[in-house]
Design a protein around this motif. Structure first.
Motif, PDB file in Angstrom:
ATOM      1  N   VAL A 547       0.889  -1.170   0.000  1.00  0.00           N
ATOM      2  CA  VAL A 547       0.000   0.000   0.000  1.00  0.00           C
ATOM      3  C   VAL A 547       0.924   1.217   0.000  1.00  0.00           C
ATOM      4  N   CYS A 548       0.856   2.010  -1.067  1.00  0.00           N
ATOM      5  CA  CYS A 548       1.787   3.116  -1.256  1.00  0.00           C
ATOM      6  C   CYS A 548       1.208   4.386  -0.643  1.00  0.00           C
ATOM      7  N   LEU A 549       1.952   4.985   0.279  1.00  0.00           N
ATOM      8  CA  LEU A 549       1.543   6.204   0.964  1.00  0.00           C
ATOM      9  C   LEU A 549       2.366   7.374   0.450  1.00  0.00           C
ATOM     10  N   GLN A 550       1.678   8.471   0.132  1.00  0.00           N
ATOM     11  CA  GLN A 550       2.350   9.653  -0.394  1.00  0.00           C
ATOM     12  C   GLN A 550       3.155  10.352   0.696  1.00  0.00           C
ATOM     13  N   VAL A 551       4.409  10.657   0.389  1.00  0.00           N
ATOM     14  CA  VAL A 551       5.260  11.451   1.277  1.00  0.00           C
ATOM     15  C   VAL A 551       5.144  12.913   0.854  1.00  0.00           C
ATOM     16  N   TYR A 552       4.987  13.804   1.831  1.00  0.00           N
ATOM     17  CA  TYR A 552       4.818  15.230   1.543  1.00  0.00           C
ATOM     18  C   TYR A 552       6.058  15.998   1.990  1.00  0.00           C
ATOM     19  N   ALA A 553       6.450  16.963   1.160  1.00  0.00           N
ATOM     20  CA  ALA A 553       7.581  17.839   1.466  1.00  0.00           C
ATOM     21  C   ALA A 553       7.057  19.129   2.063  1.00  0.00           C
ATOM     22  N   VAL A 554       7.772  19.651   3.055  1.00  0.00           N
ATOM     23  CA  VAL A 554       7.375  20.884   3.723  1.00  0.00           C
ATOM     24  C   VAL A 554       8.589  21.798   3.789  1.00  0.00           C
ATOM     25  N   LYS A 555       8.377  23.054   3.439  1.00  0.00           N
ATOM     26  CA  LYS A 555       9.412  24.081   3.530  1.00  0.00           C
ATOM     27  C   LYS A 555       8.965  25.095   4.567  1.00  0.00           C
ATOM     28  N   ILE A 556       9.813  25.334   5.559  1.00  0.00           N
ATOM     29  CA  ILE A 556       9.452  26.141   6.723  1.00  0.00           C
ATOM     30  C   ILE A 556      10.304  27.394   6.754  1.00  0.00           C
ATOM     31  N   PHE A 557       9.642  28.564   6.831  1.00  0.00           N
ATOM     32  CA  PHE A 557      10.321  29.852   6.918  1.00  0.00           C
ATOM     33  C   PHE A 557      10.151  30.397   8.336  1.00  0.00           C
ATOM     34  N   PHE A 558      11.219  30.979   8.855  1.00  0.00           N
ATOM     35  CA  PHE A 558      11.230  31.411  10.246  1.00  0.00           C
ATOM     36  C   PHE A 558      11.073  32.923  10.363  1.00  0.00           C
ATOM     37  N   ASN A 559      10.766  33.340  11.586  1.00  0.00           N
ATOM     38  CA  ASN A 559      10.533  34.754  11.861  1.00  0.00           C
ATOM     39  C   ASN A 559      11.808  35.570  11.685  1.00  0.00           C
ATOM     40  N   ASP A 560      12.947  34.968  11.962  1.00  0.00           N
ATOM     41  CA  ASP A 560      14.224  35.643  11.802  1.00  0.00           C
ATOM     42  C   ASP A 560      14.664  35.556  10.345  1.00  0.00           C
ATOM     43  N   PRO A 561      14.786  36.671   9.630  1.00  0.00           N
ATOM     44  CA  PRO A 561      15.184  36.605   8.211  1.00  0.00           C
ATOM     45  C   PRO A 561      16.568  36.008   8.011  1.00  0.00           C
ATOM     46  N   ALA A 562      17.418  36.108   9.010  1.00  0.00           N
ATOM     47  CA  ALA A 562      18.766  35.566   8.864  1.00  0.00           C
ATOM     48  C   ALA A 562      18.797  34.047   8.952  1.00  0.00           C
ATOM     49  N   GLN A 563      17.747  33.433   9.472  1.00  0.00           N
ATOM     50  CA  GLN A 563      17.710  31.981   9.619  1.00  0.00           C
ATOM     51  C   GLN A 563      17.292  31.323   8.318  1.00  0.00           C
ATOM     52  N   GLU A 564      18.057  30.343   7.889  1.00  0.00           N
ATOM     53  CA  GLU A 564      17.776  29.657   6.637  1.00  0.00           C
ATOM     54  C   GLU A 564      16.489  28.842   6.744  1.00  0.00           C
TER      55      GLU A 564
END
Length: 752
Positions: A547-564
């Protein structure tokens, strides 16, 4: 009269098994999940009843087909095939009936036609060479050396020590170690010989005399006759003649018993041959890349020249430098593994002489070298040669791109074979599956850059849910927001999709912790050693439908602009909540704004709506919310739409005569791609796969989309650079799987 009573007892057990599939469980709930096990154990105690069980199961299969009880078919087939593999001897007429029934399944939809084709292929081999299924299973599971059938299998059990109690881990370690003690290569080779002879010769085989003769032989002689039997059985596939197969084995049988005079020992009838437990290793999942390391060592174990003491350190230091970090970095144009640039300027050929530099200045290249440097001895796991050493035979590519000299022919390249099968069994809840999705995604990215495991290894995933009492800190923390039922959403979905998985595997969820905490007693060890190990072995042997389950990608942006920005994947759930920690200087302003606008924060949600017609529709909305939950596991097993079910708690402001009040309303969305951003720059937290260890704080924006297969991204980027029109899917990319799917094996897959 006795045979009639035996047949009635077996029929009653089979009917009870079918009633369990209908939801009519026995009066004693503790027996649920043990009916199949007790049925097979009863046959093991008296192997002569195997033919009776197979005959009854064939009749029940034919009755299920006539009565349109399709949910009986696959469980009955698995039960029948497992009994047939272990049976000492089954008549060709009975095998023919099973074979004909499996061919009828080819007219039904998936998964019936898939299971039917698989078993029809196996039964065809078994009819030509009786005993071949047992022989191949033992050879591969025990990694016995055999040229005609060189396949190897191993079961890796991975358990997260922070999700399971110490008692459960210790009990599983004890059981897996005990399962390996009673089996040795010599004993397993003897089992193969005994089973092959009895399957071919039937009751005409003096099994007692043959067993005594093998016990008196030295190990070298047992191995010799083992190789003879394997060659005789395997060559039948090239010469499909059952009579010649029997004649070959009878010749070997008489040669083994040559020192015994004919008629010395009476024939004892059919006797059972044990099916040894497979090779199982138990691992506490303490490192993120531990799965990849174990697979590498399974494919290419350390040679004798490597120091065992340095193994752990070498594994820790070994790292592939050119792993792609995300899909966008596939745009790099250089994909070489080793560099030939020495760093010395005069070593570099001139631009005009570059094509001929290797031939014309070969002597000078050997003369020029660095001096005064320190030579570091590479560890076996730091070198590319370690990964490629297992495939240094003729016709295989060298570990690095060698410079071809004039007159030196290159070996013909032949495709590699997947001789190894790794069966990964995960124990735990949805949180351990989230870790598996991370590890699988990292493994696929490694394979995109340097293909090693993919052409050599058949990778299979299995999942056994285990929920324990809240005894550790992590469990208590996660339990505050997530109940035990919600922690096993994947197991619930697989159980609804496959009733046989529900009966045999989901019942272990609470049974394994109960057996692990039982007081020590002889009966306790008897039950745990047999039951848990046998059920795991049955699952990995018969669970072939993924049974194939979809993996989801998430991109997270932080409050500090200097943080990648951070990039991660999740399999089951993403949850956001308003972050409580606020700076003191913003506290008074935030309180005033919250009083006016209500609890929560202002969000902008942009998503692509999923509809049945599959026509994408971009939508955007602004609202005030206290949090949201994205569920990736379908609520219904028959749901075909692969999408995220997003529940957003929206805060509605209500003005009335008594003043201003607020109410919470649930907004439900179906989407594949979604972007969420806080418009008032107030941060929130993001928790992935219900695991408090994977919580991100001070988040200001989140982007979620289906995770793409890394090899697809790389191939697409290469093709787009060569394409004049810049079309997205060109070349081989349009034939490759686009999404990254995590396959979890069950017995039937999804039954519609």
């Amino acid at each position: 009269m006795e045979s009639t009573e035996v047949e009635s007892d077996i029929l009653r057990r089979v009917r009870t098994l079918l009633r369990e599939l209908d939801g009519h469980h026995p009066a004693c709930q503790c027996d649920r999940g043990m009916l199949r096990w007790t049925l097979h154990k009863k046959i093991d105690q008296n192997p002569s009843n195997s033919a009776v069980l197979v005959k009854i199961l064939v009749k029940e299969l034919e009755r299920a087909e006539r009565g349109d009880f399709r949910h009986y078919i696959i469980p009955l087939l698995h039960t029948l095939m497992y009994a047939l593999i272990k049976a000492p001897c089954i008549s060709d007429e009975l095998c023919g009936r099973v074979y004909d029934f499996c061919k009828k399944l080819l007219t039904l939809p998936k998964p019936f036609c898939t299971v039917g084709l698989d078993y029809a292929t196996r039964l065809k081999m078994e009819r030509m060479a009786p005993g071949v299924l047992y022989q191949r299973m033992v050879i591969s599971e025990q990694s016995l050396k055999s040229d005609p059938y060189p396949y190897q299998e191993k079961i890796f059990i991975f358990a997260d020590p922070e999700l399971l109690s110490e008692a459960i881990c210790n009990a599983l370690v004890t059981d897996t170690e005990a399962a390996q003690v009673s089996q040795s290569p010599r004993a397993c080779m003897g089992y193969v010989i005994l089973h092959a002879m009895q399957a071919a010769l039937g009751e005409g085989c003096d099994i007692s005399g043959l067993k005594a003769r093998l016990q008196d032989m030295p190990t070298s002689d047992v191995e010799h006759w083992f190789q003879q039997v394997v060659s005789a059985v395997e060559c039948t596939g090239h010469e499909p003649d059952r009579g010649q197969h029997v004649a070959r084995l009878e010749k070997i049988y008489r040669a083994v018993l040559s020192c015994l005079r004919a008629g010395d020992a009476p024939l004892g009838g059919l006797q059972g041959t044990p099916l040894p437990n497979p090779n199982i290793s138990f691992h506490l999942w303490t490192e993120d890349d531990q799965l990849w390391k174990e697979l590498v060592l399974f494919i290419r174990p350390l040679s004798q020249s490597c120091e065992p003491d340095c193994l752990s350190q070498d594994l820790d230091n070994f790292e592939i430098q050119d792993i792609i970090s995300d899909c966008e970095c596939c745009e790099q144009t250089r994909f070489s593994v080793l560099s030939t640039d020495s760093g010395i300027e005069r070593d570099l050929p001139a631009a005009a002489e570059e094509p001929f530099a290797l031939c014309s200045t070969e002597t000078e290249q050997y003369r020029l070298h660095r001096k005064g440097g320190i030579k570091k001895k590479p560890s076996p796991l730091e070198s590319v040669a370690f990964l490629q050493a297992g495939c240094n035979g003729p016709g295989v590519k060298p570990p690095a791109k060698l410079q071809r000299r004039p007159g030196t022919p290159l070996d013909a390249v032949t495709p590699l074979q997947r001789l190894h099968t790794a069966r990964i069994v995960l124990l735990g809840d949805d949180r351990v599956l989230g870790r598996l999705a991370q590890a699988y995604h990292a493994l696929r990215k490694r394979e995109t850059r340097r293909v090693f495991l993919t052409p050599r290894l058949n990778l299979q995933f299995y999942y056994i849910p285990v929920v324990m009492g809240q005894t550790n800190t992590l469990a208590v923390t996660d339990h505050a927001a997530t109940s035990q039922e919600e922690l096993c959403e994947v197991a619930g979905y697989l159980g609804r999709a496959d009733p046989w998985y529900e009966s045999n595997i989901n019942t272990l969820c609470h049974m394994i912790p109960k057996l692990a905490t039982m007081p020590s007693s002889p009966s306790k060890h008897l039950v745990t050693d047999l039951f848990i190990t046998d059920v795991i072995a049955y699952y990995v042997r018969m669970g072939t439908q993924p049974v194939c389950l979809q993996v989801y990608a998430v991109k997270i942006f932080f409050n500090d602009p200097a943080q990648e920005p951070a990039e991660d994947v999740f399999l089951t759930e993403l949850r956001t909540q308003v972050q409580e920690s606020i700076a003191h200087k913003e506290l008074s302003m935030t309180k005033k704004k919250t009083t006016l606008d209500g609890p929560g924060i202002d969000l902008t949600v942009t998503y692509r709506k999923v509809v049945v017609s599959d026509r994408a529709k971009e939508l955007a909305m602004s609202l005030r919310s206290t949090g949201l939950v994205m569920k990736a596991i379908p609520a219904d097993e028959a749901e075909d739409l692969v999408c995220l079910n997003v529940n957003i708690t929206e805060i509605i402001r209500i003005n009335n005569l008594s003043g201003r009040s607020f109410s919470a309303v649930a907004n439900r969305l179906k989407t594949r791609d979604i972007k969420i951003r806080s418009t008032e720059q107030r941060p929130f937290t993001v928790c992935l796969d219900k695991d408090s260890r994977r919580t991100y704080r001070n988040v200001i924006s989140v982007e979620v989309s289906p995770c793409l297969e890394p090899s697809y991204c790389l191939q697409k980027t290469r093709a787009m650079k060569l394409s004049l029109h810049g079309t997205e899917d060109v070349g081989l990319a349009k034939y490759m799987p686009k999404s990254l799917l995590l396959p979890i094996n069950t017995f039937a897959g999804v039954i519609q």
